[in-house]
Design an enzyme around this catalytic site. Structure first.
Site, PDB file in Angstrom:
ATOM      1  CG  HIS A 141      -1.806  -0.983   1.539  1.00 16.47           C
ATOM      2  ND1 HIS A 141      -1.462  -2.140   2.167  1.00 16.47           N
ATOM      3  CD2 HIS A 141      -3.146  -1.073   1.289  1.00 16.47           C
ATOM      4  CE1 HIS A 141      -2.533  -2.913   2.295  1.00 16.47           C
ATOM      5  NE2 HIS A 141      -3.563  -2.295   1.774  1.00 16.47           N
TER       6      HIS A 141
ATOM      7  CG  ASP B 113       1.723  -0.897   3.416  1.00 15.29           C
ATOM      8  OD1 ASP B 113       0.939  -0.575   4.300  1.00 15.29           O
ATOM      9  OD2 ASP B 113       1.463  -1.733   2.521  1.00 15.29           O
TER      10      ASP B 113
END
Ligand code: XUL
Ligand code: CO
Length: 436
Positions: free
Chosen positions: A101, A104
């Site tokens: 993501h 992240d």
């Protein structure tokens, strides 16, 4: 470069008799089955969020897993160290792919512009590591569900300002995914759902979700991003009613809004079980409808009703999943991503290796079993025999639309009671056990 897993060397295939827990017993990347190597069949990927950013937090307590790469006062230093640790892990484990993501890999800053700068910086670092190691990006995605602005959804938020923010975030995440040569891009509707109809206009929210996806399709063209788009179904959690409930719901949504040609599905095992389906059911549904794209591998817990995201170990699950996948022709752009996390008490970095080795071996055994099942054709023959009547006169006439109610009534009046045939379920379950 500093090593974050100094106690682990490159994991090797040592065969079923090895007692070394840091070796593969069944996953032999070079072994060929049905014309492809195991590595080609699986296209294994490690997810960034659980493996490197999930540190054991649960609703009752904070992190239990202390990681060297997670120590610095500067968030971007942590981001770079984490990326280094990640590529060391991918390389030592021997997977070909990773997934992330946007949030992240780089933490949000105070403004979108600043956040995007951080993303550019870390993406550059990731690209270098990809080039150095040969590890590729399976898919990227957007986290439009953690920040408080997304508490009522992203594309389905009652506020158009939040919709705009989500759109901007997806735009950037698609750009980064393209920059990193991603083979795909996933839309998991994090908080795209609702808690109560007392405050929700469901029809309008779904129209907005479709509009957001259409914008993504349009921008993909403009960006010349050739990766595959996937929707990942999930029935509940975080919201009570998630709009992408299961594969069937996603298919109806994509058909209704004329988006079907642009999307396939990313099927996650634990999401299937939350929907009251088996993993195999969801995969078969996708295969039957030409939308089986990619897999998030994990499992739930029989006794817990939430998304426990455990590493897959059940050989029935992996065998039947691989049986369906192989019969569907296998992955093209997709792959098998471990969307799975360590249990909170598995605190050591080496536990990450044990977990992934176990998952890869469980799927390798599943693949070997499934390849035998396909070669021996015992299940195929049993299914064909069960439907054999459809290849004879009456069945053919029905399938070809040559008869209606009247002719079928005349047939039944003439021929009387249909012959009863056993489904042979127990016998077939016994045969399945011969392969496990
Ligand atoms: C959540 C989940 C996500 C998606 C990507 O349950 O599975 O991690 O895979 O957003
Ligand atoms: Co997932």
């Amino acid at each position: 470069m500093k090593s974050y897993f100094p106690e682990v060397k490159k994991i090797k295939y040592e065969g079923a008799d090895s007692k070394n827990p840091l070796s593969f017993k069944h996953y032999n990347p070079k072994q060929k089955l049905l014309g492809k190597t195991m590595a080609e069949h699986f296209r294994f990927a490690v997810c960034y969020w659980h493996t490197f950013k999930g540190l054991g937090t649960d609703p009752f307590g904070g992190p239990t897993m202390l990681r060297d790469y997670n120590t610095s006062n500067d968030p971007m230093t942590i981001a770079e160290q984490t990326m280094d640790a990640a590529f060391e892990f991918f390389t030592k484990l021997g997977v070909g792919f990773w997934c992330f993501h946007d949030r992240d890999i780089a933490p949000e800053a105070n403004t979108l512009a600043e956040t995007n700068k951080r993303l550019d910086k870390i993406a550059k670092h990731a690209k270098k590591l990809q080039n150095d190691t040969g590890i590729k990006l399976l898919w990227g995605t957007t986290n439009a569900f953690s920040h408080r602005r997304f508490m009522s959804g992203a594309g389905t938020n009652p506020s158009p300002q939040v919709f705009a923010y989500a759109a901007s975030q997806i735009k950037k995440a698609m750009e980064i995914t393209k920059y990193l040569g991603g083979a795909g891009y996933v839309f998991w509707g994090g908080r795209e759902g609702y808690e109560t109809l007392l405050n929700t206009d469901m029809k309008r929210e779904l129209d907005h979700l479709a509009a957001l996806l259409q914008m993504a399709v349009d921008y993909k063209k403009k960006l010349r991003f050739r990766g595959q788009f996937y929707i990942e179904p999930k029935p509940k959690e975080p919201t009570k009613h998630q709009y992408d409930f299961d594969a069937g719901t996603c298919l109806a949504f994509l058909q209704k809004y004329d988006l079907l040609k642009h999307f396939k599905l990313n099927i996650e095992a634990n999401h299937a079980s939350l929907a009251g389906h088996s993993f195999q059911h969801e995969l078969q549904f996708c295969a039957d409808n030409g939308i089986l794209g990619s897999i998030d591998a994990n499992r739930g817990d029989l006794f817990l009703g939430w998304d426990t995201d455990q590493f897959p170990t059940d050989l029935y699950d992996t065998t039947l999943a691989m049986y369906i996948l192989l019969k569907d022709g296998g992955f093209t752009t997709g792959g098998l991503n471990f969307d799975a996390k360590l249990r909170r008490q598995s605190t050591d970095p080496v536990d990450l290796f044990y977990a992934h080795i176990g998952g890869m071996d469980a799927f390798a055994r599943g693949l070997k079993n499934a390849a035998k099942m396909i070669k021996n054709k015992r299940f195929e023959k049993a299914v064909n025999a069960r439907y054999a009547g459809w290849n004879r006169t009456l069945g053919k006439k029905i399938e070809n639309g040559k008869v209606g109610f009247e002719k079928l009534e005349a047939y039944t009046l003439k021929n009387g009671e249909p012959k009863i045939t056993s489904g042979r379920q127990e016998m077939l379950e016994n045969i399945l056990n011969e392969y496990i």
